[in-house]
Design a protein around this motif. Structure first.
Motif, PDB file in Angstrom:
ATOM      1  N   THR A  76      14.957  -7.587  -2.111  1.00 54.70           N
ATOM      2  CA  THR A  76      14.051  -6.607  -1.511  1.00 54.70           C
ATOM      3  C   THR A  76      14.582  -5.189  -1.597  1.00 54.70           C
ATOM      4  O   THR A  76      13.861  -4.237  -1.296  1.00 54.70           O
ATOM      5  CB  THR A  76      13.780  -6.953  -0.030  1.00 54.70           C
ATOM      6  OG1 THR A  76      15.022  -7.033   0.657  1.00 54.70           O
ATOM      7  CG2 THR A  76      13.005  -8.251   0.080  1.00 54.70           C
ATOM      8  N   SER A  77      15.829  -5.041  -2.029  1.00 57.80           N
ATOM      9  CA  SER A  77      16.357  -3.680  -2.187  1.00 57.80           C
ATOM     10  C   SER A  77      15.631  -2.995  -3.342  1.00 57.80           C
ATOM     11  O   SER A  77      15.166  -3.633  -4.275  1.00 57.80           O
ATOM     12  CB  SER A  77      17.865  -3.723  -2.434  1.00 57.80           C
ATOM     13  OG  SER A  77      18.133  -4.369  -3.650  1.00 57.80           O
ATOM     14  N   ASP A  88      12.250   4.472  -6.894  1.00 55.53           N
ATOM     15  CA  ASP A  88      11.325   4.794  -5.810  1.00 55.53           C
ATOM     16  C   ASP A  88      10.201   3.765  -5.731  1.00 55.53           C
ATOM     17  O   ASP A  88       9.258   3.780  -6.516  1.00 55.53           O
ATOM     18  CB  ASP A  88      10.746   6.191  -6.036  1.00 55.53           C
ATOM     19  CG  ASP A  88      10.001   6.692  -4.809  1.00 55.53           C
ATOM     20  OD1 ASP A  88      10.359   6.264  -3.696  1.00 55.53           O
ATOM     21  OD2 ASP A  88       9.077   7.508  -4.981  1.00 55.53           O
ATOM     22  N   GLY A  89      10.322   2.800  -4.813  1.00 55.63           N
ATOM     23  CA  GLY A  89       9.273   1.823  -4.557  1.00 55.63           C
ATOM     24  C   GLY A  89       9.295   0.581  -5.435  1.00 55.63           C
ATOM     25  O   GLY A  89       8.444  -0.286  -5.291  1.00 55.63           O
ATOM     26  N   LEU A  90      10.253   0.412  -6.358  1.00 56.86           N
ATOM     27  CA  LEU A  90      10.317  -0.761  -7.225  1.00 56.86           C
ATOM     28  C   LEU A  90      11.422  -1.697  -6.728  1.00 56.86           C
ATOM     29  O   LEU A  90      12.610  -1.405  -6.896  1.00 56.86           O
ATOM     30  CB  LEU A  90      10.591  -0.356  -8.676  1.00 56.86           C
ATOM     31  CG  LEU A  90      10.649  -1.481  -9.700  1.00 56.86           C
ATOM     32  CD1 LEU A  90       9.304  -2.197  -9.813  1.00 56.86           C
ATOM     33  CD2 LEU A  90      11.071  -0.950 -11.048  1.00 56.86           C
ATOM     34  N   PRO A  91      11.033  -2.817  -6.102  1.00 52.92           N
ATOM     35  CA  PRO A  91      12.075  -3.737  -5.609  1.00 52.92           C
ATOM     36  C   PRO A  91      12.781  -4.467  -6.756  1.00 52.92           C
ATOM     37  O   PRO A  91      12.222  -4.673  -7.840  1.00 52.92           O
ATOM     38  CB  PRO A  91      11.315  -4.722  -4.735  1.00 52.92           C
ATOM     39  CG  PRO A  91       9.881  -4.470  -4.932  1.00 52.92           C
ATOM     40  CD  PRO A  91       9.706  -3.221  -5.732  1.00 52.92           C
ATOM     41  N   THR A  92      13.998  -4.877  -6.501  1.00 51.70           N
ATOM     42  CA  THR A  92      14.807  -5.579  -7.503  1.00 51.70           C
ATOM     43  C   THR A  92      14.153  -6.899  -7.907  1.00 51.70           C
ATOM     44  O   THR A  92      14.172  -7.270  -9.083  1.00 51.70           O
ATOM     45  CB  THR A  92      16.222  -5.848  -6.948  1.00 51.70           C
ATOM     46  OG1 THR A  92      16.769  -4.623  -6.487  1.00 51.70           O
ATOM     47  CG2 THR A  92      17.121  -6.440  -8.002  1.00 51.70           C
ATOM     48  N   GLY A  93      13.552  -7.605  -6.965  1.00 49.10           N
ATOM     49  CA  GLY A  93      12.907  -8.880  -7.255  1.00 49.10           C
ATOM     50  C   GLY A  93      11.769  -8.728  -8.251  1.00 49.10           C
ATOM     51  O   GLY A  93      11.610  -9.553  -9.166  1.00 49.10           O
ATOM     52  N   LEU A  94      10.966  -7.686  -8.079  1.00 47.29           N
ATOM     53  CA  LEU A  94       9.861  -7.449  -9.015  1.00 47.29           C
ATOM     54  C   LEU A  94      10.397  -7.091 -10.398  1.00 47.29           C
ATOM     55  O   LEU A  94       9.872  -7.559 -11.417  1.00 47.29           O
ATOM     56  CB  LEU A  94       8.943  -6.343  -8.492  1.00 47.29           C
ATOM     57  CG  LEU A  94       7.737  -6.001  -9.354  1.00 47.29           C
ATOM     58  CD1 LEU A  94       6.842  -7.228  -9.529  1.00 47.29           C
ATOM     59  CD2 LEU A  94       6.960  -4.853  -8.756  1.00 47.29           C
ATOM     60  N   LEU A  95      11.450  -6.278 -10.430  1.00 47.88           N
ATOM     61  CA  LEU A  95      12.036  -5.920 -11.722  1.00 47.88           C
ATOM     62  C   LEU A  95      12.593  -7.158 -12.436  1.00 47.88           C
ATOM     63  O   LEU A  95      12.365  -7.351 -13.635  1.00 47.88           O
ATOM     64  CB  LEU A  95      13.144  -4.884 -11.532  1.00 47.88           C
ATOM     65  CG  LEU A  95      13.839  -4.421 -12.802  1.00 47.88           C
ATOM     66  CD1 LEU A  95      12.867  -3.661 -13.694  1.00 47.88           C
ATOM     67  CD2 LEU A  95      15.038  -3.578 -12.461  1.00 47.88           C
ATOM     68  N   LEU A  96      13.289  -8.022 -11.692  1.00 47.57           N
ATOM     69  CA  LEU A  96      13.815  -9.247 -12.296  1.00 47.57           C
ATOM     70  C   LEU A  96      12.693 -10.190 -12.738  1.00 47.57           C
ATOM     71  O   LEU A  96      12.831 -10.891 -13.748  1.00 47.57           O
ATOM     72  CB  LEU A  96      14.759  -9.951 -11.329  1.00 47.57           C
ATOM     73  CG  LEU A  96      16.088  -9.241 -11.049  1.00 47.57           C
ATOM     74  CD1 LEU A  96      16.879 -10.000  -9.989  1.00 47.57           C
ATOM     75  CD2 LEU A  96      16.896  -9.084 -12.317  1.00 47.57           C
TER      76      LEU A  96
END
Length: 149
Positions: free
Chosen positions: A92-93, A97-105
């Motif tokens: 959730t980090s 700006d506004g892009l969580p690590t989980g979404l990026l992964l």
């Protein structure tokens, strides 16, 4: 009713050998050797295709290819699932700006899948296809030799 042992598989029997009889009569009999080859034919230099070690090498190369591609795609996905389950604060980090690590992964999963496909194709071209082509050529040669007999 008497039991007759099968004839020996070779014409000469050493004098001290044991009698020839079936140990396991329910198993099929060994084929008897055929007549000798005519004098004009050349003997085969290689074993028949079904007994060739290239098939074993081809199977192991194909098995290695599947494992690399599968472990690449599934390994990353399992890593993503483990991070989601056991490191929620990391997932959730925010990266930017506004892009969580989980979404990026999760979005990186698509390029990783493409990488697995590229690895599969590369190993097919480099290791599996040359072996398969060699076995195919050998099978064609064997078929032509059998056709001329």
């Amino acid at each position: 009713m008497s039991y007759d042992p099968p004839p020996p598989s070779y014409p000469y029997r050493p004098p001290d050998s044991s009698p020839s009889y079936d140990t396991y009569p329910w198993q099929p009999q060994q084929p008897q050797p055929g007549p000798p080859e005519p004098a004009g034919r050349r003997p085969q230099r290689h074993a028949a295709l079904g007994h060739h070690s290239d098939l074993r090498v081809l199977r192991s190369a194909y098995r290695w290819q599947r494992r690399v591609a599968t472990l690449t795609a599934l390994g990353y996905f399992v890593l993503f699932l483990i991070l989601s389950a056991f490191a929620p604060s990391f997932m959730t980090s925010t990266v930017t700006d506004g892009l969580p690590t989980g979404l990026l992964l999760a979005l990186v999963q698509v390029p990783v899948t493409w990488l697995a496909i590229a690895l599969y194709e590369q190993t097919a071209r480099r290791r599996v296809d040359p072996l398969a082509d060699r076995i195919r050529r050998q099978a064609e040669l064997d078929a032509r030799r059998e056709g001329t007999r």
